[in-house]
Design a protein around this motif. Structure first.
Motif, PDB file in Angstrom:
ATOM      1  N   VAL A  82       0.813  -1.214   0.000  1.00 51.85           N
ATOM      2  CA  VAL A  82       0.000   0.000   0.000  1.00 51.85           C
ATOM      3  C   VAL A  82       0.858   1.282   0.000  1.00 51.85           C
ATOM      4  CG1 VAL A  82      -2.021   1.119   0.986  1.00 51.85           C
ATOM      5  CG2 VAL A  82      -1.650  -1.318   1.386  1.00 51.85           C
ATOM      6  N   TYR A  83       1.568   1.505   1.081  1.00 54.02           N
ATOM      7  CA  TYR A  83       2.408   2.698   1.122  1.00 54.02           C
ATOM      8  C   TYR A  83       3.457   2.548   2.211  1.00 54.02           C
ATOM      9  CZ  TYR A  83       0.356   4.119   5.547  1.00 54.02           C
ATOM     10  OH  TYR A  83      -0.016   4.157   6.846  1.00 54.02           O
ATOM     11  N   GLU A  84       4.407   3.438   2.151  1.00 59.14           N
ATOM     12  CA  GLU A  84       5.493   3.448   3.122  1.00 59.14           C
ATOM     13  C   GLU A  84       6.000   4.878   3.164  1.00 59.14           C
ATOM     14  OE1 GLU A  84       9.255   0.487   3.721  1.00 59.14           O
ATOM     15  OE2 GLU A  84       8.614   0.917   1.699  1.00 59.14           O
ATOM     16  N   TRP A  85       6.377   5.344   4.338  1.00 58.43           N
ATOM     17  CA  TRP A  85       6.982   6.666   4.395  1.00 58.43           C
ATOM     18  C   TRP A  85       8.443   6.557   3.993  1.00 58.43           C
ATOM     19  CZ3 TRP A  85       4.157  10.749   4.268  1.00 58.43           C
ATOM     20  CH2 TRP A  85       2.860  10.712   4.807  1.00 58.43           C
ATOM     21  N   ASN A  86       8.901   7.558   3.266  1.00 56.93           N
ATOM     22  CA  ASN A  86      10.294   7.550   2.835  1.00 56.93           C
ATOM     23  C   ASN A  86      11.169   8.054   3.988  1.00 56.93           C
ATOM     24  OD1 ASN A  86      12.779   7.856   1.610  1.00 56.93           O
ATOM     25  ND2 ASN A  86      11.910   8.547  -0.341  1.00 56.93           N
ATOM     26  N   TYR A  87      11.483   7.138   4.859  1.00 56.27           N
ATOM     27  CA  TYR A  87      12.178   7.462   6.104  1.00 56.27           C
ATOM     28  C   TYR A  87      13.523   8.167   5.877  1.00 56.27           C
ATOM     29  CZ  TYR A  87      13.957   6.688  10.825  1.00 56.27           C
ATOM     30  OH  TYR A  87      14.483   6.857  12.061  1.00 56.27           O
ATOM     31  N   PRO A  88      14.388   7.641   5.016  1.00 56.78           N
ATOM     32  CA  PRO A  88      15.670   8.335   4.798  1.00 56.78           C
ATOM     33  C   PRO A  88      15.489   9.784   4.347  1.00 56.78           C
ATOM     34  CG  PRO A  88      15.707   6.170   3.776  1.00 56.78           C
ATOM     35  CD  PRO A  88      14.298   6.390   4.226  1.00 56.78           C
ATOM     36  N   ARG A  89      14.540   9.992   3.461  1.00 56.46           N
ATOM     37  CA  ARG A  89      14.321  11.369   2.986  1.00 56.46           C
ATOM     38  C   ARG A  89      13.745  12.262   4.081  1.00 56.46           C
ATOM     39  NH1 ARG A  89      11.556  12.813  -2.438  1.00 56.46           N
ATOM     40  NH2 ARG A  89      11.977  14.852  -1.510  1.00 56.46           N
ATOM     41  N   GLN A  90      12.904  11.665   4.891  1.00 56.18           N
ATOM     42  CA  GLN A  90      12.350  12.443   6.014  1.00 56.18           C
ATOM     43  C   GLN A  90      13.486  12.866   6.953  1.00 56.18           C
ATOM     44  OE1 GLN A  90       9.456   9.538   7.443  1.00 56.18           O
ATOM     45  NE2 GLN A  90       7.769  10.863   6.811  1.00 56.18           N
ATOM     46  N   MET A  91      14.408  11.925   7.201  1.00 54.30           N
ATOM     47  CA  MET A  91      15.546  12.227   8.081  1.00 54.30           C
ATOM     48  C   MET A  91      16.381  13.367   7.509  1.00 54.30           C
ATOM     49  SD  MET A  91      15.245  10.502  10.715  1.00 54.30           S
ATOM     50  CE  MET A  91      16.777  10.995  11.473  1.00 54.30           C
ATOM     51  N   ILE A  92      16.636  13.300   6.232  1.00 53.23           N
ATOM     52  CA  ILE A  92      17.437  14.360   5.596  1.00 53.23           C
ATOM     53  C   ILE A  92      16.737  15.702   5.753  1.00 53.23           C
ATOM     54  CG2 ILE A  92      18.279  15.237   3.368  1.00 53.23           C
ATOM     55  CD1 ILE A  92      18.721  12.272   2.579  1.00 53.23           C
ATOM     56  N   GLU A  93      15.438  15.683   5.528  1.00 49.47           N
ATOM     57  CA  GLU A  93      14.657  16.911   5.639  1.00 49.47           C
ATOM     58  C   GLU A  93      14.778  17.505   7.053  1.00 49.47           C
ATOM     59  OE1 GLU A  93      13.273  18.032   2.964  1.00 49.47           O
ATOM     60  OE2 GLU A  93      11.878  19.594   3.631  1.00 49.47           O
ATOM     61  N   ILE A  94      14.711  16.613   8.034  1.00 50.53           N
ATOM     62  CA  ILE A  94      14.818  17.078   9.425  1.00 50.53           C
ATOM     63  C   ILE A  94      16.207  17.674   9.680  1.00 50.53           C
ATOM     64  CG2 ILE A  94      14.850  16.316  11.844  1.00 50.53           C
ATOM     65  CD1 ILE A  94      12.719  14.215  11.018  1.00 50.53           C
ATOM     66  N   ARG A  95      17.233  16.968   9.212  1.00 48.74           N
ATOM     67  CA  ARG A  95      18.602  17.452   9.413  1.00 48.74           C
ATOM     68  C   ARG A  95      18.789  18.829   8.775  1.00 48.74           C
ATOM     69  NH1 ARG A  95      21.088  12.397  10.312  1.00 48.74           N
ATOM     70  NH2 ARG A  95      20.141  11.958  12.328  1.00 48.74           N
ATOM     71  N   LEU A  96      18.242  18.929   7.548  1.00 50.14           N
ATOM     72  CA  LEU A  96      18.391  20.212   6.843  1.00 50.14           C
ATOM     73  C   LEU A  96      17.693  21.325   7.612  1.00 50.14           C
ATOM     74  CD1 LEU A  96      17.874  19.156   3.110  1.00 50.14           C
ATOM     75  CD2 LEU A  96      19.988  19.931   4.210  1.00 50.14           C
ATOM     76  N   ALA A  97      16.523  20.999   8.136  1.00 51.59           N
ATOM     77  CA  ALA A  97      15.766  21.994   8.892  1.00 51.59           C
ATOM     78  C   ALA A  97      16.536  22.379  10.155  1.00 51.59           C
ATOM     79  CB  ALA A  97      14.385  21.454   9.238  1.00 51.59           C
ATOM     80  N   GLU A  98      17.130  21.373  10.762  1.00 53.57           N
ATOM     81  CA  GLU A  98      17.933  21.638  11.965  1.00 53.57           C
ATOM     82  C   GLU A  98      19.103  22.549  11.626  1.00 53.57           C
ATOM     83  OE1 GLU A  98      17.283  17.537  14.589  1.00 53.57           O
ATOM     84  OE2 GLU A  98      19.060  17.783  13.324  1.00 53.57           O
ATOM     85  N   ALA A  99      19.794  22.169  10.558  1.00 51.64           N
ATOM     86  CA  ALA A  99      20.998  22.913  10.188  1.00 51.64           C
ATOM     87  C   ALA A  99      20.689  24.369   9.848  1.00 51.64           C
ATOM     88  CB  ALA A  99      21.670  22.233   8.995  1.00 51.64           C
ATOM     89  N   SER A 100      19.558  24.579   9.215  1.00 50.51           N
ATOM     90  CA  SER A 100      19.220  25.947   8.818  1.00 50.51           C
ATOM     91  C   SER A 100      18.550  26.709   9.965  1.00 50.51           C
ATOM     92  CB  SER A 100      18.319  25.934   7.588  1.00 50.51           C
ATOM     93  OG  SER A 100      17.077  25.398   7.953  1.00 50.51           O
ATOM     94  N   GLY A 101      18.453  26.036  11.108  1.00 48.62           N
ATOM     95  CA  GLY A 101      17.860  26.703  12.277  1.00 48.62           C
ATOM     96  C   GLY A 101      16.372  26.925  12.149  1.00 48.62           C
ATOM     97  N   GLU A 102      15.749  26.187  11.219  1.00 44.81           N
ATOM     98  CA  GLU A 102      14.319  26.380  10.977  1.00 44.81           C
ATOM     99  C   GLU A 102      13.452  25.850  12.119  1.00 44.81           C
ATOM    100  OE1 GLU A 102      12.105  24.820   7.492  1.00 44.81           O
ATOM    101  OE2 GLU A 102      13.632  25.973   6.404  1.00 44.81           O
ATOM    102  N   ILE A 103      14.025  24.844  12.837  1.00 46.60           N
ATOM    103  CA  ILE A 103      13.218  24.268  13.903  1.00 46.60           C
ATOM    104  C   ILE A 103      13.240  25.170  15.141  1.00 46.60           C
ATOM    105  CG2 ILE A 103      12.789  22.256  15.344  1.00 46.60           C
ATOM    106  CD1 ILE A 103      14.015  20.515  13.355  1.00 46.60           C
ATOM    107  N   SER A 104      12.315  26.036  15.193  1.00 42.57           N
ATOM    108  CA  SER A 104      12.120  26.835  16.399  1.00 42.57           C
ATOM    109  C   SER A 104      10.885  26.266  17.059  1.00 42.57           C
ATOM    110  CB  SER A 104      11.899  28.298  16.033  1.00 42.57           C
ATOM    111  OG  SER A 104      10.771  28.395  15.210  1.00 42.57           O
ATOM    112  N   ARG A 105      10.446  26.821  18.129  1.00 41.99           N
ATOM    113  CA  ARG A 105       9.327  26.220  18.844  1.00 41.99           C
ATOM    114  C   ARG A 105       8.076  26.155  17.956  1.00 41.99           C
ATOM    115  NH1 ARG A 105       8.318  29.174  24.025  1.00 41.99           N
ATOM    116  NH2 ARG A 105      10.332  29.976  23.371  1.00 41.99           N
ATOM    117  N   ASP A 106       7.834  27.209  17.194  1.00 40.34           N
ATOM    118  CA  ASP A 106       6.617  27.185  16.375  1.00 40.34           C
ATOM    119  C   ASP A 106       6.830  26.521  15.009  1.00 40.34           C
ATOM    120  OD1 ASP A 106       7.647  30.177  16.913  1.00 40.34           O
ATOM    121  OD2 ASP A 106       7.536  29.732  14.758  1.00 40.34           O
TER     122      ASP A 106
END
Ligand SMILES: Nc1ncnc2c1ncn2[C@@H]1O[C@H](COP(=O)(O)OP(=O)(O)O)[C@@H](O)[C@H]1O
Ligand SMILES: [Mg+2]
Length: 309
Positions: A82-106
């Protein structure tokens, strides 16, 4: 793009399959026609190699629809069906967001919504089959369902009842127009009643000689007429024997093709002996075809053919 209309008679179904070199009999064409008209899955059961899978392929090609195939196997699960989440890509996205400081509280909620969006969803056959496709709903082939585990059958039943699947993080995805569903089983085990009840059922038998000859003529036009007749008659005789695995239509086609490639124009003992591996795939079965038995069978075939004229 306009959607090509479905056949509106049993004859048209037979013609549609014939246009794809699939030689059908009335009963199957009728069941397929009714399944299409009434929007029900077609359930095809029968021995291996009798032409079940090919029905779905010919139907899709004849209608100009996309064919989506789900090959079943032991251990098939939702992630593969049926479906599967693309876990590796999700991880990369999170890392990128972290690196760019995008992850703030909101920003957290936004990131979560983002990584559980369509972009990160890997769609497997059942989900693909629910999506709108250019040219009309696809043909969904659920092949060899008997190989899947029973829990998968229960899940499949849910999908077939509503033509929808629920992805918890995304919601329910529903087909605007249901796919044409063909389910096959080689009957290595019984399929649950509940699945069969949803479907229109057809037992696919070995073709009779006339139809098998027609199949050989269409698929192996290079074979001489006497050779084709001999092959069909010989195979019919073999199917009457107690074999572990009787030859299917695939073997008939392969054998006619092989003998034609060897420039044979008739089925004789020596040709049979040399090509046994094309029709029988189990040592025990091969052992049953002693030279005496082969001579007997070729004699019988000669008599069969003389009787036809
Ligand atoms: N009625 C038919 N008309 C034309 N070809 C056929 C027919 N039945 C079987 N075949 C051919 O025989 C082969 C085996 O068919 P397949 O659909 O794979 O068998 P199954 O799915 O029942 O194991 C395929 O190459 C198919 O083209
Ligand atoms: Mg098959």
């Amino acid at each position: 793009m306009p959607i090509a209309p479905l056949p509106d008679s049993v004859d048209q179904v037979a013609q549609l399959l014939a246009s794809q070199q699939y030689v059908t009999e009335r009963h199957l064409a009728t069941t397929l026609y009714l399944a299409m008209v009434m929007g029900r899955p077609l359930f095809l059961e029968g021995e291996a190699g009798v032409g079940k899978t090919e029905v779905a392929k010919a139907l899709a090609a004849g209608l100009g629809r996309r064919l989506i195939r789900l090959q079943c196997y032991e251990g098939l699960d939702i992630a593969n069906a049926v479906y599967e989440w693309n876990y590796p890509r999700q991880m990369i996205e999170i890392r990128l967001a972290e690196a760019s400081g995008e992850i703030s509280r909101d920003g957290k909620g936004k990131l979560e919504a983002d990584i559980f969006s369509d972009r990160f969803l890997i769609k497997r056959p059942l989900l693909q089959a629910l999506e709108a496709t250019e040219g009309g709903p696809p043909v969904l082939l659920i092949d060899e369902l008997d190989r899947a585990d029973e829990p998968f059958e229960a899940y499949l039943l849910e999908v077939l009842a509503e033509y929808q699947v629920t992805v918890p993080e995304l919601g329910t995805i529903r087909a605007e127009r249901p796919p044409l569903v063909v389910i096959t089983s080689n009957r290595t085990r019984e399929i649950h009643d509940a699945v069969k009840r949803r479907c229109f059922y057809h037992w696919v038998d070995y073709p009779d000689k006339e139809r098998e000859l027609e199949i050989v003529r269409r698929k192996v036009p290079q074979a001489a007429d006497m050779l084709s007749r001999g092959v069909v008659a010989f195979i019919a005789r073999l199917r009457e024997m107690e074999l572990y695995k009787a030859p299917g239509v695939a073997e008939t086609i392969d054998w006619a093709t092989s003998l034609a490639a060897l420039d044979r124009t008739a089925v004789d003992p020596e040709a049979v002996q040399a090509t046994l591996g094309v029709i029988l795939k189990y040592e025990d079965d091969v052992a049953k075809l002693t030279p005496e038995r082969i001579a007997q069978l070729t004699d019988d075939v000669r008599a069969d053919l003389a009787g036809q004229r």
